[in-house]
Design a protein around this motif. Structure first.
Motif, PDB file in Angstrom:
ATOM      1  N   LEU A   1       0.825  -1.207   0.000  1.00  0.00           N
ATOM      2  CA  LEU A   1       0.000   0.000   0.000  1.00  0.00           C
ATOM      3  C   LEU A   1       0.860   1.257   0.000  1.00  0.00           C
ATOM      4  O   LEU A   1       0.561   2.242  -0.679  1.00  0.00           O
ATOM      5  N   ILE A   2       1.943   1.224   0.779  1.00  0.00           N
ATOM      6  CA  ILE A   2       2.835   2.387   0.842  1.00  0.00           C
ATOM      7  C   ILE A   2       3.396   2.705  -0.537  1.00  0.00           C
ATOM      8  O   ILE A   2       3.549   3.873  -0.905  1.00  0.00           O
ATOM      9  N   SER A   3       3.685   1.672  -1.296  1.00  0.00           N
ATOM     10  CA  SER A   3       4.275   1.872  -2.631  1.00  0.00           C
ATOM     11  C   SER A   3       3.260   2.345  -3.660  1.00  0.00           C
ATOM     12  O   SER A   3       3.651   2.828  -4.725  1.00  0.00           O
ATOM     13  N   ASN A   4       1.972   2.192  -3.343  1.00  0.00           N
ATOM     14  CA  ASN A   4       0.959   2.443  -4.378  1.00  0.00           C
ATOM     15  C   ASN A   4      -0.094   3.470  -3.965  1.00  0.00           C
ATOM     16  O   ASN A   4      -1.193   3.479  -4.510  1.00  0.00           O
ATOM     17  N   THR A   5       0.250   4.327  -2.998  1.00  0.00           N
ATOM     18  CA  THR A   5      -0.708   5.350  -2.572  1.00  0.00           C
ATOM     19  C   THR A   5      -0.017   6.704  -2.510  1.00  0.00           C
ATOM     20  O   THR A   5       1.181   6.822  -2.758  1.00  0.00           O
ATOM     21  N   GLY A   6      -0.793   7.723  -2.184  1.00  0.00           N
ATOM     22  CA  GLY A   6      -0.267   9.078  -2.120  1.00  0.00           C
ATOM     23  C   GLY A   6       0.355   9.401  -0.772  1.00  0.00           C
ATOM     24  O   GLY A   6       0.283   8.620   0.174  1.00  0.00           O
ATOM     25  N   PRO A   7       0.966  10.587  -0.670  1.00  0.00           N
ATOM     26  CA  PRO A   7       1.709  10.956   0.545  1.00  0.00           C
ATOM     27  C   PRO A   7       0.883  10.918   1.833  1.00  0.00           C
ATOM     28  O   PRO A   7       1.396  10.517   2.875  1.00  0.00           O
ATOM     29  N   ALA A   8      -0.384  11.334   1.766  1.00  0.00           N
ATOM     30  CA  ALA A   8      -1.181  11.421   2.996  1.00  0.00           C
ATOM     31  C   ALA A   8      -1.352  10.050   3.644  1.00  0.00           C
ATOM     32  O   ALA A   8      -1.107   9.876   4.840  1.00  0.00           O
ATOM     33  N   ILE A   9      -1.765   9.053   2.853  1.00  0.00           N
ATOM     34  CA  ILE A   9      -1.960   7.715   3.412  1.00  0.00           C
ATOM     35  C   ILE A   9      -0.617   7.031   3.650  1.00  0.00           C
ATOM     36  O   ILE A   9      -0.459   6.253   4.594  1.00  0.00           O
ATOM     37  N   GLN A  10       0.387   7.338   2.833  1.00  0.00           N
ATOM     38  CA  GLN A  10       1.725   6.782   3.071  1.00  0.00           C
ATOM     39  C   GLN A  10       2.217   7.158   4.459  1.00  0.00           C
ATOM     40  O   GLN A  10       2.778   6.335   5.181  1.00  0.00           O
ATOM     41  N   CYS A  11       1.985   8.400   4.823  1.00  0.00           N
ATOM     42  CA  CYS A  11       2.418   8.895   6.133  1.00  0.00           C
ATOM     43  C   CYS A  11       1.794   8.071   7.255  1.00  0.00           C
ATOM     44  O   CYS A  11       2.489   7.633   8.182  1.00  0.00           O
ATOM     45  N   LYS A  12       0.491   7.832   7.155  1.00  0.00           N
ATOM     46  CA  LYS A  12      -0.198   7.097   8.226  1.00  0.00           C
ATOM     47  C   LYS A  12       0.217   5.621   8.254  1.00  0.00           C
ATOM     48  O   LYS A  12       0.346   5.022   9.325  1.00  0.00           O
TER      49      LYS A  12
END
Length: 805
Positions: free
Chosen positions: A408-419
């Motif tokens: 998920l971290i590799s395939n999402t945007g900065p906001a959700i990556q952060c969480k």
């Protein structure tokens, strides 16, 4: 006329006698002494109030007496009574005529310029009329007397205002039309003002009137719309200084107003949350959605978060499971709000939040969450995982969930990556789950992509989360991290830049320093890379700034300083391989700085690392010591000149026999470091003791005069402390180091004789000889030989020259 129990004024005032008929004796009940409402006649022709004569007959029965007439005391044959219709009609006509006259007189008296006694008398009679015959309220309303009473609220007299409030309450009781008249204009605003500006009795009367008005649903909105009304009412319910009646009436007023959802939301904003929670529990689906949505926007203190979690946590989790997307969104936002505190997060865990939360985060298919709500789910999970509460996090790393997080971290945007990174931060902070995370990252090669987040500039939270995660991973993946940071992408320089920022010390700086501090200290390539980007100059500047008080940041200063010292110490591990390291240490007087840091009481790691750095530097002293220039050649002019004393050079180092200094050759003796290191041998932390012992052992290394080294230790009163370290046998590593030093000390015959008979020392050496590792056993054998505990004629082990280097 009938007397009043309301106030001190009586009905026989001369002002009110004019135009008012006197009471006829026939109107008075002989039992109650009051004007009758329902007169009835007995068989003997006597007339009484129905309620009063029935009570008399009951008393006769209860006492076993026959029924009798109260006036004549004669026995009656029957308790039957006949209504006196004519008398009742006459009384009603009299009362109506008199009430109309009294109201007319009251209208003449209710002006602010009139005497206070007249105004109070008029208000009293209005109350009496309303209480006596309810139908007369119509007359009060039609006569516009209500407006005249309202005007009395402007009086400068507290008593007049108080009685006007009481009168209005009686007038509006059970009469919606009267309530509507009172609510016209600014009257309600005036009542709200009275809640804070009037004396206690006035406040009580004002809140009682508001309570009566709030029984009308239409007027609840009116009251709620007045600025400050809800805050003041809520304040009254929680005030310990108010009387019980005020608190009760304020509370009941607010309860009446809870019929309005808008007012319920306003109440929640002012701290009265229970009505909102009640509607969330028991309201219609639409109401639940409305309340949950508002809860998600409401600022809550930590105690309230716990209350909310306990009260509606299960309901919110149920809404989160529903198939209705607006309800799921509202529930997630509310749960996000209350999951940010440890106490409430614990409650949510017990309410079963984790399974649906994980499902929402990873599920892909029909009715799956949009990415903006997956971000909220990730935030809630991060909140829960990062609390100090030690719940079972193992389920969060089972079934390839870590791999799913990395994906998920590799395939999402900065906001959700952060969480999602914050979730991993929480999992890597737990000893039970960190191995699974480390394994997943190693096997997937994700460390490369995780390191890249260090260079993010447009999202500070994302960068912070990544650095905290890498810091947690660094004890388990130090070599992989060192390799990744030494690449060409510039992440190492970015970390150094973060550490170097000229701001009050931040969490990010402390984590960045901690990350670099955990990397392999003997990695020459990494240290050379750090030299290239000017790391050590920036680090030492920060350390000095903190020590001098120029750099602030109370919360993170300790971990930040500890990380800086560890980073700085790594340059001492390569002084034997990198000429630039020696140049740097000399230029910045690094040895002196570490000597001062030895005295950082209460900061064990800083003391330990400083001692280790001094050991590394001290081991180089013998190579760096400058031998004195030989004396000039002196050709003998006579036989006597050749017999002069040899040339003597003063000021040479006691141990290195050359020209030494702390700055240039890192000499512990010339730097007066020996005493400070000896002082650490009594430290309660065995790691600090081991590091100090190792630094002192550099004075007894091969190539140095051991006898001179022992003498220096003796002069610093270090020998008893060293022997004591051996006796205590605290850890295997410490014992191994102590045995090595004691063996060298016992080579000095005088000392060996002094301690030979000391049983505890001999026992410690024997224990090491019997139970330690091979190398230490050999050293212990030699030590025992020095004190004649083992004969010298045979060796148990093959000849070896033991060395602790």
């Amino acid at each position: 006329m009938v007397g009043s129990s309301d106030g001190n004024q009586s009905d026989d005032s001369s002002h009110f006698e004019r135009g008012v008929d006197h009471i006829y004796e026939a109107f008075i009940c002989p039992l109650t002494k009051e004007v009758m409402h329902d007169p009835v006649t007995l068989e003997n022709g006597r007339t009484f109030e129905r309620e009063a004569i029935e009570k008399w007959f009951k008393e006769c029965r209860d006492s076993g007496r026959p029924p009798s007439c109260p006036l004549t005391s004669r026995e009656l044959s029957s308790t039957d009574v006949s209504p006196s219709i004519a008398l009742r009609n006459t009384i009603e006509e009299w009362r109506s005529r008199n009430d109309a006259a009294k109201l007319d007189i009251a209208r003449q008296s209710l002006f602010l310029g009139n005497a206070e006694t007249d105004i109070l008398q008029a208000l009293m009679h209005v109350r009496q009329i309303c209480r006596t015959i309810r139908s007369n309220r119509h007359g009060v309303r039609n006569s516009q007397l209500i407006h005249m009473i309202i005007d009395m609220l402007k009086s400068s007299s507290h008593r007049v205002r108080y009685k006007a409030l009481q009168t209005l309450q009686v007038v509006v009781e059970g009469d919606d039309e009267s309530k509507a008249i009172v609510a016209e204009g600014d009257t309600v605003r005036t009542l709200v003002k009275f809640l804070s500006h009037e004396p206690s009795k006035g406040r009580e009367a004002a809140v009682s009137l508001l309570f009566e008005l709030s029984k009308s649903e239409a007027l609840c909105e009116k009251i709620g719309s007045i600025h400050g009304a809800l805050i003041l009412l809520i304040g009254l319910t929680s005030s310990n200084s108010e009387n019980v009646s005020i608190v009760e009436k304020a509370d009941r007023t607010l309860e009446n107003m809870e019929r309005s959802e808008e007012i319920v939301r306003q109440m929640a904003s002012y701290g009265r949350l229970q009505p909102l929670l009640g509607k969330l529990l028991e309201g219609s689906p639409e109401t639940k959605l409305s309340m949950a949505s508002f809860l998600g926007e409401l600022p809550l203190n930590n105690d309230v978060k716990v209350l909310v979690a306990q009260t509606v946590g299960s309901s919110l989790v149920d809404l989160m499971r529903s198939g209705d997307m607006p309800q799921r969104e509202a529930a997630l936002k509310a749960l996000n709000k209350i999951s940010s505190f440890e106490g409430s997060a614990k409650v949510l865990i017990s309410k079963g939040i984790l399974p649906p939360l994980i499902k929402d985060l990873f599920y892909v298919g029909p009715n799956n969450l949009p990415i903006r709500l997956k971000e909220v789910s990730a935030t809630i999970l991060a909140n829960i995982v990062n609390i100090g509460y030690d719940f079972d996090k193992v389920t969060l790393v089972s079934d390839n969930r870590v791999e799913n997080l990395l994906h998920l971290i590799s395939n999402t945007g900065p906001a959700i990556q952060c969480k999602l990174l914050e979730v991993l931060v929480g999992l890597t902070s737990c000893p039970k789950t960190v191995p699974k995370v480390v394994y997943a990252i190693k096997t997937s090669g994700a460390i490369i992509s995780l390191v890249q987040f260090i260079e993010v500039r447009e999202n500070d939270d994302l960068r912070l989360a990544s650095i905290k995660l890498l810091h947690n991973l660094s004890p388990f993946m130090s070599e992989e991290l060192a390799k990744a940071l030494c690449g060409t992408a510039g992440q190492l320089g970015s970390l150094v830049a973060i550490i170097s920022e000229k701001t009050p010390i931040t969490e990010e700086q402390a984590a960045a320093a901690g990350l670099l501090a955990e990397l392999p200290d003997r990695d020459l390539g990494l240290t050379q890379e750090m030299l290239e980007v000017g790391t050590f100059e920036k680090i030492i500047s920060k350390v000095i700034g903190i020590r001098q008080g120029d750099i602030k940041g109370m919360r993170f200063v300790s971990p930040f300083l500890e990380g800086l010292v560890c980073i700085l110490a790594r340059i001492t591990f390569v002084v034997n391989k990198e000429a630039r390291a020696i140049t740097f240490c000399r230029e910045y007087n690094v040895a002196s700085l570490f000597l001062h840091l030895l005295q950082s009481n209460g900061q064990d790691n800083i003391q330990m690392v400083s001692a280790m750095a001094l050991e590394n530097l001290s081991l180089e002293s013998i190579k760096l010591t400058r031998m004195p220039d030989p004396p000039p050649l002196n050709y003998c002019g006579s036989i006597f000149s050749c017999m002069r004393k040899p040339h003597v050079v003063n000021g040479l180092c006691k141990i290195h026999q050359g020209i030494c200094s702390l700055r240039e050759t890192f000499c512990l003796v010339e730097g007066e470091a020996v005493e400070k290191l000896v002082a650490l041998l009594d430290h309660e932390n065995e790691k600090v003791v081991e590091a100090a012992l190792a630094a002192l052992s550099s004075l007894l290394e091969d190539g140095l005069d051991v006898e001179k080294g022992v003498k220096i230790l003796d002069e610093a009163e270090g020998i008893p402390h060293i022997l004591n370290v051996l006796r205590e046998n605290r850890t295997e590593r410490l014992t191994r180091r102590a045995v090595w030093m004691v063996e060298r000390i016992l080579r000095i015959e005088v000392i060996a004789r002094e301690v030979a008979e000391e049983q505890t020392l001999s026992a410690a050496l024997v224990d090491a000889f019997q139970n330690a590792d091979y190398r230490t056993r050999q050293i212990a054998e030699n030590a025992l030989k020095h004190i004649d505990k083992i004969p010298n004629f045979s060796g148990i082990f093959p000849n070896m020259v033991p060395n602790m280097a």
